[in-house]
Design a protein around this motif. Structure first.
Motif, PDB file in Angstrom:
ATOM      1  N   VAL A  12       0.837  -1.207   0.000  1.00  0.00           N
ATOM      2  CA  VAL A  12       0.000   0.000   0.000  1.00  0.00           C
ATOM      3  C   VAL A  12       0.869   1.253   0.000  1.00  0.00           C
ATOM      4  O   VAL A  12       0.462   2.304  -0.521  1.00  0.00           O
ATOM      5  CB  VAL A  12      -0.942  -0.020   1.219  1.00  0.00           C
ATOM      6  N   PHE A  13       2.078   1.130   0.555  1.00  0.00           N
ATOM      7  CA  PHE A  13       2.955   2.297   0.668  1.00  0.00           C
ATOM      8  C   PHE A  13       4.083   2.315  -0.361  1.00  0.00           C
ATOM      9  O   PHE A  13       4.920   3.214  -0.338  1.00  0.00           O
ATOM     10  CB  PHE A  13       3.547   2.354   2.079  1.00  0.00           C
ATOM     11  N   THR A  14       4.091   1.336  -1.243  1.00  0.00           N
ATOM     12  CA  THR A  14       5.196   1.276  -2.208  1.00  0.00           C
ATOM     13  C   THR A  14       4.743   1.299  -3.666  1.00  0.00           C
ATOM     14  O   THR A  14       5.517   1.708  -4.532  1.00  0.00           O
ATOM     15  CB  THR A  14       6.046   0.006  -1.984  1.00  0.00           C
ATOM     16  N   ARG A  15       3.517   0.875  -3.963  1.00  0.00           N
ATOM     17  CA  ARG A  15       3.068   0.842  -5.355  1.00  0.00           C
ATOM     18  C   ARG A  15       2.039   1.938  -5.597  1.00  0.00           C
ATOM     19  O   ARG A  15       1.332   2.373  -4.659  1.00  0.00           O
ATOM     20  CB  ARG A  15       2.466  -0.515  -5.709  1.00  0.00           C
ATOM     21  N   PRO A  16       1.913   2.433  -6.826  1.00  0.00           N
ATOM     22  CA  PRO A  16       0.877   3.431  -7.130  1.00  0.00           C
ATOM     23  C   PRO A  16      -0.513   2.836  -6.903  1.00  0.00           C
ATOM     24  O   PRO A  16      -0.781   1.705  -7.320  1.00  0.00           O
ATOM     25  CB  PRO A  16       1.113   3.757  -8.604  1.00  0.00           C
ATOM     26  N   LEU A  17      -1.387   3.583  -6.266  1.00  0.00           N
ATOM     27  CA  LEU A  17      -2.705   3.067  -5.895  1.00  0.00           C
ATOM     28  C   LEU A  17      -3.819   3.527  -6.822  1.00  0.00           C
ATOM     29  O   LEU A  17      -4.937   3.030  -6.722  1.00  0.00           O
ATOM     30  CB  LEU A  17      -3.041   3.478  -4.457  1.00  0.00           C
ATOM     31  N   GLY A  18      -3.540   4.472  -7.686  1.00  0.00           N
ATOM     32  CA  GLY A  18      -4.604   4.980  -8.539  1.00  0.00           C
ATOM     33  C   GLY A  18      -5.622   5.748  -7.717  1.00  0.00           C
ATOM     34  O   GLY A  18      -5.267   6.586  -6.879  1.00  0.00           O
ATOM     35  N   HIS A  19      -6.877   5.431  -7.915  1.00  0.00           N
ATOM     36  CA  HIS A  19      -7.959   6.098  -7.184  1.00  0.00           C
ATOM     37  C   HIS A  19      -8.336   5.225  -5.972  1.00  0.00           C
ATOM     38  O   HIS A  19      -8.820   4.109  -6.128  1.00  0.00           O
ATOM     39  CB  HIS A  19      -9.164   6.307  -8.089  1.00  0.00           C
ATOM     40  N   VAL A  20      -8.114   5.755  -4.779  1.00  0.00           N
ATOM     41  CA  VAL A  20      -8.349   5.000  -3.548  1.00  0.00           C
ATOM     42  C   VAL A  20      -9.748   5.281  -3.015  1.00  0.00           C
ATOM     43  O   VAL A  20     -10.169   6.446  -2.915  1.00  0.00           O
ATOM     44  CB  VAL A  20      -7.319   5.376  -2.462  1.00  0.00           C
ATOM     45  N   ILE A  21     -10.471   4.226  -2.677  1.00  0.00           N
ATOM     46  CA  ILE A  21     -11.723   4.372  -1.925  1.00  0.00           C
ATOM     47  C   ILE A  21     -11.513   3.691  -0.584  1.00  0.00           C
ATOM     48  O   ILE A  21     -11.275   2.473  -0.514  1.00  0.00           O
ATOM     49  CB  ILE A  21     -12.929   3.783  -2.681  1.00  0.00           C
ATOM     50  N   TYR A  22     -11.555   4.484   0.476  1.00  0.00           N
ATOM     51  CA  TYR A  22     -11.197   4.039   1.821  1.00  0.00           C
ATOM     52  C   TYR A  22     -12.469   3.576   2.544  1.00  0.00           C
ATOM     53  O   TYR A  22     -13.237   4.389   3.066  1.00  0.00           O
ATOM     54  CB  TYR A  22     -10.521   5.178   2.578  1.00  0.00           C
ATOM     55  N   CYS A  23     -12.688   2.245   2.575  1.00  0.00           N
ATOM     56  CA  CYS A  23     -13.889   1.663   3.172  1.00  0.00           C
ATOM     57  C   CYS A  23     -13.632   1.048   4.551  1.00  0.00           C
ATOM     58  O   CYS A  23     -14.527   0.409   5.109  1.00  0.00           O
ATOM     59  CB  CYS A  23     -14.456   0.579   2.254  1.00  0.00           C
ATOM     60  N   VAL A  24     -12.427   1.220   5.082  1.00  0.00           N
ATOM     61  CA  VAL A  24     -12.087   0.610   6.369  1.00  0.00           C
ATOM     62  C   VAL A  24     -12.903   1.266   7.472  1.00  0.00           C
ATOM     63  O   VAL A  24     -12.984   2.500   7.538  1.00  0.00           O
ATOM     64  CB  VAL A  24     -10.588   0.781   6.668  1.00  0.00           C
TER      65      VAL A  24
END
Length: 267
Positions: free
Chosen positions: A41-53
């Motif tokens: 999560v902290f090393t690769r590009p994530l694009g568009h993140v939707i944070y459902c946690v």
């Protein structure tokens, strides 16, 4: 909506997250749903993140986990991760005690009341989003989400009533005239990607704009299952203000399912 995009859904194993992953993939988007502790999560590009946690029913007994889910992990992602946009799922519960449910209205909190831990942690997450300095970071305040496959153990009142109704008898522990805003999960799945990719505001209410009473739910459940209904004596009345949905309607021209359509979509 724009063409295919790369999405990362954090919290992809939950009720909303898992369905969002499937919905995004059905639209042709590339979706990554990492496990909670995945260091990529902290090393690769994530694009568009939707944070459902997030935590819901057991936040009172798991205060530290609640803060970890709503604030600490989010802070790490905002600080360390590479993404094109991030949409943080908050809750319309933050309007408890507020004079208005418009997205920019002042809000009320009472830290000494344990019931407000959920609200405070969500608002802290929202504040982090606004203060992060990262572009394209937005907040979606979700109303009470209902739909097929709801888990009664999650604390969802409608899921609990539905489970009881299928067993033949419902006991309601709150006043039948209590009312809340409910939104069907299909509307949520449709609207969240639009906000993530195209939203021009920093905060949106994702709600139906309709108040549905507990009595209406009981009537619909009786019609469909023939269950017996009892109401606890001295059941408390819970009053919630109608949720303002004008921002979503004006910007995206969306209309949520009305209550009768919601109940049909739950069964």
């Amino acid at each position: 909506m724009t063409g295919a995009a790369d999405f990362t859904v954090l919290g992809g194993s939950g009720y909303i997250g898992s369905r969002l992953v499937a919905h995004l993939r059905s639209l042709g988007h590339s979706v990554w749903a990492p496990l909670r502790a995945d260091p990529k999560v902290f090393t690769r590009p994530l694009g568009h993140v939707i944070y459902c946690v997030g935590l819901t029913a057991d936040f009172r007994t798991r205060p530290f986990d609640t803060v970890e889910a709503h604030v600490s992990l989010l802070a790490d992602v905002l600080h360390r991760s590479r993404f094109s946009s991030l949409l943080y799922l908050s809750s319309t519960r933050v309007y408890m005690g507020a004079a208005s449910t418009q997205e920019d209205a002042p809000l009320f909190v009472q830290p000494s009341d344990a019931s407000y831990l959920y609200n405070l942690s969500k608002l802290t997450g929202e504040s982090l989003c606004h203060a992060s300095g990262r572009p394209a970071v937005r907040v979606a305040r979700l109303s009470n989400v209902v739909g097929p496959g709801m888990d009664a153990e999650s604390g969802n009142m409608v899921a609990d009533l539905l489970q009881q109704a299928r067993q033949g008898r419902v006991v309601l522990h709150s006043n039948p005239n209590s009312a809340k805003d409910y939104i069907h999960v299909s509307d949520v799945l449709d609207w969240l990607p639009r906000i993530a990719l195209q939203g021009s505001h920093s905060v949106y209410n994702v709600a139906s704009g309709h108040q549905t009473t507990h009595a209406q739910w009981l009537e619909w459940l009786q019609q469909r299952t023939g269950c017996v209904v009892d109401v606890s004596s001295h059941a408390p009345h819970h009053s919630f203000s109608p949720i303002n949905v004008s921002r979503m309607q004006d910007e995206f021209n969306v209309v949520a399912r009305c209550p009768p359509d919601i109940i049909q979509g739950v069964f």
